[in-house]
Design an enzyme around this catalytic site. Structure first.
Site, PDB file in Angstrom:
ATOM      1  N   GLY A   1      -2.360  13.876 -25.196  1.00  0.00           N
ATOM      2  CA  GLY A   1      -3.418  14.325 -26.045  1.00  0.00           C
ATOM      3  C   GLY A   1      -3.696  14.557 -27.432  1.00  0.00           C
TER       4      GLY A   1
ATOM      5  N   CYS B   1       2.343  13.137 -18.288  1.00  0.00           N
ATOM      6  CA  CYS B   1       1.835  14.166 -18.814  1.00  0.00           C
ATOM      7  C   CYS B   1       2.885  15.158 -20.155  1.00  0.00           C
ATOM      8  CB  CYS B   1       1.396  15.027 -18.228  1.00  0.00           C
ATOM      9  SG  CYS B   1       0.096  16.548 -17.710  1.00  0.00           S
TER      10      CYS B   1
ATOM     11  N   GLU C   1      -9.601  15.337 -20.448  1.00  0.00           N
ATOM     12  CA  GLU C   1      -8.594  14.641 -19.947  1.00  0.00           C
ATOM     13  C   GLU C   1      -9.288  13.382 -18.003  1.00  0.00           C
ATOM     14  OE1 GLU C   1      -5.748  16.037 -18.397  1.00  0.00           O
ATOM     15  OE2 GLU C   1      -5.412  17.304 -19.940  1.00  0.00           O
TER      16      GLU C   1
ATOM     17  N   CYS D   1      -3.487  19.467 -24.008  1.00  0.00           N
ATOM     18  CA  CYS D   1      -3.230  18.249 -23.559  1.00  0.00           C
ATOM     19  C   CYS D   1      -2.069  17.984 -23.780  1.00  0.00           C
ATOM     20  CB  CYS D   1      -4.096  16.603 -23.021  1.00  0.00           C
ATOM     21  SG  CYS D   1      -3.408  15.138 -22.296  1.00  0.00           S
TER      22      CYS D   1
ATOM     23  N   HIS E   1      -5.593   7.672 -24.993  1.00  0.00           N
ATOM     24  CA  HIS E   1      -6.293   8.346 -25.554  1.00  0.00           C
ATOM     25  C   HIS E   1      -7.261   7.526 -25.967  1.00  0.00           C
ATOM     26  CE1 HIS E   1      -3.840  11.495 -23.543  1.00  0.00           C
ATOM     27  NE2 HIS E   1      -2.485  10.478 -23.666  1.00  0.00           N
TER      28      HIS E   1
ATOM     29  N   ASN F   1      -8.850   9.457 -21.644  1.00  0.00           N
ATOM     30  CA  ASN F   1      -8.171  10.888 -21.643  1.00  0.00           C
ATOM     31  C   ASN F   1      -8.914  10.635 -23.123  1.00  0.00           C
ATOM     32  OD1 ASN F   1      -6.121  12.300 -19.627  1.00  0.00           O
ATOM     33  ND2 ASN F   1      -5.568   9.919 -20.937  1.00  0.00           N
TER      34      ASN F   1
HETATM   35  N1  LIG Z   1      -5.257  13.205 -17.591  1.00  0.00           N
HETATM   36  C1  LIG Z   1      -3.582  12.483 -17.463  1.00  0.00           C
HETATM   37  C2  LIG Z   1      -2.713  13.292 -17.043  1.00  0.00           C
HETATM   38  C3  LIG Z   1      -2.453  14.671 -17.532  1.00  0.00           C
HETATM   39  C4  LIG Z   1      -1.892  14.238 -18.980  1.00  0.00           C
HETATM   40  C5  LIG Z   1      -2.031  15.865 -20.169  1.00  0.00           C
HETATM   41  N2  LIG Z   1      -2.376  17.200 -18.740  1.00  0.00           N
HETATM   42  C6  LIG Z   1      -0.677  16.062 -21.033  1.00  0.00           C
HETATM   43  O1  LIG Z   1      -0.001  17.125 -20.325  1.00  0.00           O
HETATM   44  O2  LIG Z   1      -0.657  15.260 -20.986  1.00  0.00           O
HETATM   45  C7  LIG Z   1      -4.125  11.354 -17.164  1.00  0.00           C
HETATM   46  O3  LIG Z   1      -4.691  11.160 -16.376  1.00  0.00           O
HETATM   47  O4  LIG Z   1      -3.341  10.051 -18.006  1.00  0.00           O
END
Ligand SMILES: N[C@H](CCC[C@H](N)C(=O)O)C(=O)O
Length: 280
Positions: free
Chosen positions: A225, A71, A213, A222, A164, A195
């Site tokens: 992302g 994250c 996400e 994100c 992604h 994502n």
């Molecule tokens: N939902 C993402 C994790 C959070 C990523 C995002 N909040 C960031 O800042 O990179 C996943 O399941 O891979």
């Protein structure tokens, strides 16, 4: 249970200091605390834990209780947290994640953390790393046409340690985001969901984007992302290897370096601290 609410340009998580002890049943806890009516409210929870191979270890759970391997926005907030709460005065800080050790550099203004630069490591376009179901024998998935009930879209798959799907559009206002987001998140091309980033290139150095996400739904930003979007934009010739990514919650400066590493710079904000009474 003490917690600290922080956000990385609007991607808001509940941070729990687990240097002394770790709560149990973490997926249930994530779902309960993330609830914006009956819990604290957030996009998920982030645990700051001891590490044997780095300064700290991060565990991160989406609001649906699924654990993510990386994250980006939370990494920046952890750097700010450990500085402000005197857990470490290292700079840079090494953070162990399920996607390897990330190096977090604090950009200071006096004793205040102005922003944090995270070395996000190298992206992977290899379908096996994302992972993408490999049904066409191709090694990568770049601008692959996907027909959906909401129209046909070209998807580029990138891993930043988490999966992604990047979709470039002419105008972000013209897409059925609330339907297309969950549809693509759960599309059978992904082995573990993904994502989904929708991106509109404004110039050679500016990309506007919206993100749906995995495990949370729409977030205001994100980090992984934004990095995946920059990589997809560069490999498809839309921009160079450095750009400002304009997300709903704010901007991130991303550069895909010549050594292959992606560097992400952005803000991290502490909003409040509290005591939570666990329900489950
Ligand atoms: N939902 C993402 C994790 C959070 C990523 C995002 N909040 C960031 O800042 O990179 C996943 O399941 O891979």
């Amino acid at each position: 249970m003490r917690f600290t609410k922080m956000h990385g340009i609007g991607n808001d998580y509940i941070y729990i200091d687990c240097m002394e002890s770790m709560p149990d049943r973490l997926p249930e806890l994530a779902r309960e605390m993330s609830d914006r009516h009956m819990g604290v409210g957030g996009d998920g929870i982030v645990l700051i834990c001891p590490s044997e191979i780095a300064d700290f270890r991060m565990r991160m759970f989406n609001s649906d209780g699924s654990e993510a391997r990386m994250c980006g926005n939370a990494s920046r907030c952890i750097a700010k947290y450990v500085h402000d709460h005197n857990l470490s005065h290292n700079n840079p800080i090494n953070l162990e994640t399920l996607s390897g050790i990330k190096v977090l550099s604090l950009n200071m203004a006096g004793d205040n953390v102005k922003s944090v630069t995270v070395d996000m490591g190298e992206p992977s376009l290899n379908k096996d790393d994302i992972p993408v179901v490999n049904d066409d024998g191709e090694r990568c998935m770049i601008e692959k046409s996907v027909v959906t009930p909401y129209g046909e879209y070209n998807v580029t798959a990138v891993s930043m340690g988490n999966p992604h799907g990047v979709i470039f559009v002419d105008n972000l206002e013209d897409i059925p985001f609330e339907n297309l987001g969950p549809y693509m998140e759960n599309h059978p091309i992904w082995r573990d969901r993904a994502n989904i980033e929708f991106a509109q290139v404004l110039s050679s150095g500016v990309i506007k984007m919206r993100v749906w996400e995995r495990g949370t739904g729409e977030t205001l930003a994100c980090g992984t992302g934004a990095c995946a979007t920059l990589v997809a934009s560069a490999i498809t010739g839309r921009t160079g290897r450095m750009a400002t990514l304009k997300l709903r919650g704010g901007d991130l400066d991303i550069e895909w370096m010549a050594d292959g590493h992606v560097m992400m710079t952005g803000a991290a904000t502490e909003v409040f601290q509290g005591v939570y009474r666990r329900q489950c």
